[in-house]
Design a protein around this motif. Sequence first.
Motif, short mmCIF file in Angstrom:
data_model
loop_
_atom_site.label_atom_id
_atom_site.label_comp_id
_atom_site.label_asym_id
_atom_site.label_seq_id
_atom_site.Cartn_x
_atom_site.Cartn_y
_atom_site.Cartn_z
N GLY A 1 0.96 -1.12 0.00
CA GLY A 1 -0.04 0.20 0.15
C GLY A 1 0.89 1.22 0.10
O GLY A 1 1.94 1.29 0.39
N THR A 2 0.29 2.29 -0.61
CA THR A 2 1.12 3.63 -0.35
C THR A 2 0.26 4.45 0.43
O THR A 2 -0.83 4.57 0.42
CB THR A 2 1.25 4.38 -1.75
N PHE A 3 1.04 5.46 1.08
CA PHE A 3 0.31 6.69 1.87
C PHE A 3 1.14 7.86 1.84
O PHE A 3 2.20 7.74 2.01
CB PHE A 3 -0.05 5.91 3.41
N PHE A 4 0.35 8.95 1.99
CA PHE A 4 1.00 10.16 2.05
C PHE A 4 0.05 11.24 2.79
O PHE A 4 -1.33 10.86 2.80
CB PHE A 4 1.39 10.52 0.75
N GLY A 5 0.33 12.52 2.98
CA GLY A 5 -0.53 13.40 3.55
C GLY A 5 -0.81 14.63 2.67
O GLY A 5 0.31 14.90 2.03
N ARG A 6 -1.85 15.29 2.70
CA ARG A 6 -2.20 16.46 1.87
C ARG A 6 -1.52 17.71 2.70
O ARG A 6 -2.18 18.49 3.16
CB ARG A 6 -3.48 16.54 1.71
N ILE A 7 -0.01 17.70 2.88
CA ILE A 7 0.56 18.77 3.72
C ILE A 7 0.53 20.02 3.13
O ILE A 7 0.46 21.20 3.76
CB ILE A 7 2.07 18.23 4.03
N TYR A 8 -0.16 20.01 1.88
CA TYR A 8 -0.37 21.40 1.38
C TYR A 8 -1.56 22.17 1.85
O TYR A 8 -1.68 23.53 1.91
CB TYR A 8 -0.62 21.45 -0.24
N GLN A 9 -2.26 21.44 2.40
CA GLN A 9 -3.67 22.11 3.30
C GLN A 9 -3.28 22.98 4.37
O GLN A 9 -3.42 23.94 4.44
CB GLN A 9 -4.61 20.97 3.70
N PRO A 10 -2.34 22.35 5.34
CA PRO A 10 -2.12 23.43 6.40
C PRO A 10 -0.82 24.26 5.93
O PRO A 10 -0.85 25.45 6.59
CB PRO A 10 -1.38 22.44 7.53
N ARG A 11 -0.36 24.01 4.85
CA ARG A 11 0.59 25.12 4.19
C ARG A 11 -0.28 26.28 3.80
O ARG A 11 0.20 27.36 3.88
CB ARG A 11 1.50 24.49 3.14
N TYR A 12 -1.34 26.10 3.40
CA TYR A 12 -2.13 27.10 2.77
C TYR A 12 -2.52 27.84 4.20
O TYR A 12 -2.61 29.29 3.99
CB TYR A 12 -3.55 26.40 2.17
N LEU A 13 -3.15 27.31 5.17
CA LEU A 13 -3.37 27.84 6.53
C LEU A 13 -2.01 28.93 6.74
O LEU A 13 -2.19 29.89 7.57
CB LEU A 13 -3.97 26.93 7.53
N SER A 14 -0.83 28.08 6.86
CA SER A 14 0.12 28.89 7.42
C SER A 14 0.36 30.14 6.54
O SER A 14 1.12 31.23 7.05
CB SER A 14 1.30 27.94 7.61
N GLY A 15 0.08 29.91 5.30
CA GLY A 15 0.36 31.27 4.31
C GLY A 15 -0.61 32.13 4.87
O GLY A 15 -0.16 33.30 4.73
#
Lengths: 309, 369
Positions: B138-152
């Motif tokens: 299986g492969t897995f990853f996270g949508r880290i771009y979501q909190p990055r948007y908030l940090s922006g």
Amino acid sequence: MDSAAIVALLTAAVVVGTPLLYAAMGELLTERSGILNLGVEGMMLVGAVLGFMITVNTGNYWYGILAAMFGGGMMAAIHAFISVTLRGNQVVSGLALTIFGTGVSGFMGKPYQGVNISMPFDIINIPVLSKIPVLGPVFFSHNILVYASILIALVLWYILYRTRWGLTIRSVGENPAAADAVGISVSRVRYLCTITGGILAGLAGAYLSLAYAPSWQENMTAGRGWIAVALVIFALWNPLRAILGSYLFGGVEALTFRLQATGVTISPFFLSMFPYILTVLVLVIVTIRLRQEAGAPTALATPYDREER
Amino acid sequence: MKRRKIAVVVLAVMMLTVFAVGCGNSQQDSDGKTENADKAKVGFIFIGAPGDAGWTYSHDQARQYLESQVPEVTTTYRENVPEGADAEANINQLVQEGCKVIFANSFGYGDAVLEVAAKHPEVVFMHASGVKTEENVGTFFGRIYQPRYLSGMIAGKMTQSNTLGYVAAYPIPEVVRGINAFTLGAQAVNPDVKVKVVWTTTWFDPTKEKEAAKTLIEQGCDVIAQHQDTYAPQQAAQEAGVYSIGYHSDMSKFAPDACLTSVVWNWNEYYVKTVKSVLDGTWKNEPYWGGMEDGIVGLAPISDKVPADVKQMVKDKEQAIKDGSFKIFAGPIKAQDGTLKVPEGKVMTDEEMLNFDWFVAGVEGQLNK
């Protein structure tokens, strides 16, 4: 680039060039006595990790600096033992020292990755001098380790070219048999120079882990030890030229990011290759020039054996 | 002469041995080997060391959490495993030791994972940031771009100079996606903002990353974000008296005055869920790319320097991301050169986001291909 940006670049050149200067001076002194030590990278790493560990544990970065000097010196002592006493192959021993230093520093530093020390070296503005335009911020507004490196380079130059000790060291590097004949202990001079060289390499490492980016990361020297070895050749074994060379290389590294930030369209991969390309270029040019004028100590990397005279 | 040569060889061997001890990836058992015979073993292959405060640290936190939450499980891990042949050997070892599930935490382990997985269908392999699944992979990853948007958003509100800095590792889609999300977040609250990007071409070189951050600060950036594994950019911000946004784990302890928040991974619940599903036989080999709604990515506590209304705004947006009512890469989005890349009413697909190779308008930086 405006003038402020140029001053910032030159200042960064000094800051980034300082570890190179320490390491290059150490190697320069070592080579002047006829010993080639390719273990600079390893000695720097051991210095960096010991400096960081001791600083974390004692809370005093001067103890860390001492530990780094001790570590670098001990590493160099191994090299001196192999190259002087055992008359082994200096290239092999130096390479082994680098591999050894990389491994042992990674091993020792494992628990210290991600540990925080919030006590950087303070910037000391030298009165009057730091007010001079351009030169002030570039040379006279740094932490104490930067000043120390310039001072050591000047002292080293003075010793090598203006004192009896310097003559002794150079003669051992040029013609150990002749030095031996006039009663100089070749082994002792070589041991001392090699170990002092290691101490300076240890300082170079401590500068990285304590002053420049206070932290420990495996392999954090990232090839600076090798650049220092090339710098010695660039400097034609002269400490004053080593100052210039270190800041030139430091400037090139600092420039890569500033070029990007000012919007020059050069691939970042190419830019980060730049210091290494410069190293190769320097080696080529200096090697060609060396045919005309004497540069390297004649006995460099040649073990001295009294009986084989 | 002969004796001397022997001595040199002996010394060299000694040094190499110590090197092997030092550099060799160490193996750690979480607890004694006794009385664990009936427990299911879970293995981990780490690209870095757990102490790095970065990527591997976040995975190791989850490993410890897994052990504390699922009593019938015991874990073991290998750290500093290079990609390539070494990875395969280490994964094989974990299989020999009887691991039922093996997590591999670097993209570059892909080939090694698939190789070993093909020979051991009885073991489940989980490949972080991987792209290829198999019957037992299986492969897995996270949508880290979501909190990055908030940090922006936070950066966009806190900047005085309207210039944000971004210390970035490599020009690959994962990093580009993060920069774009950060920029869009900042622009959402501050249309005049621009983001300067500097590439370091390294994941962890503290000196280079610090120099890159200092460069950005010199160029007038007063909030420094990073896609790097060390905290050196945070130190640079702290020393220069500007703000920063951490990455991987909460980096505020390294830069207490500068760090506004950090964009963090939290694999805890995902690891527990995955291992439990393997144990009860419900595991499936789906590729997983989870977002804030699963808690796999998020924001570290926001600094008190950020005004309460900004915090509230971020909180509301986080809610909208979680319930799916807000999509970050929804049109209209213009590229750097002004061309309309995502038209009004369209949302970028996962496929498109995974292949991000252009900057949104407002980013100042080069994407050399």
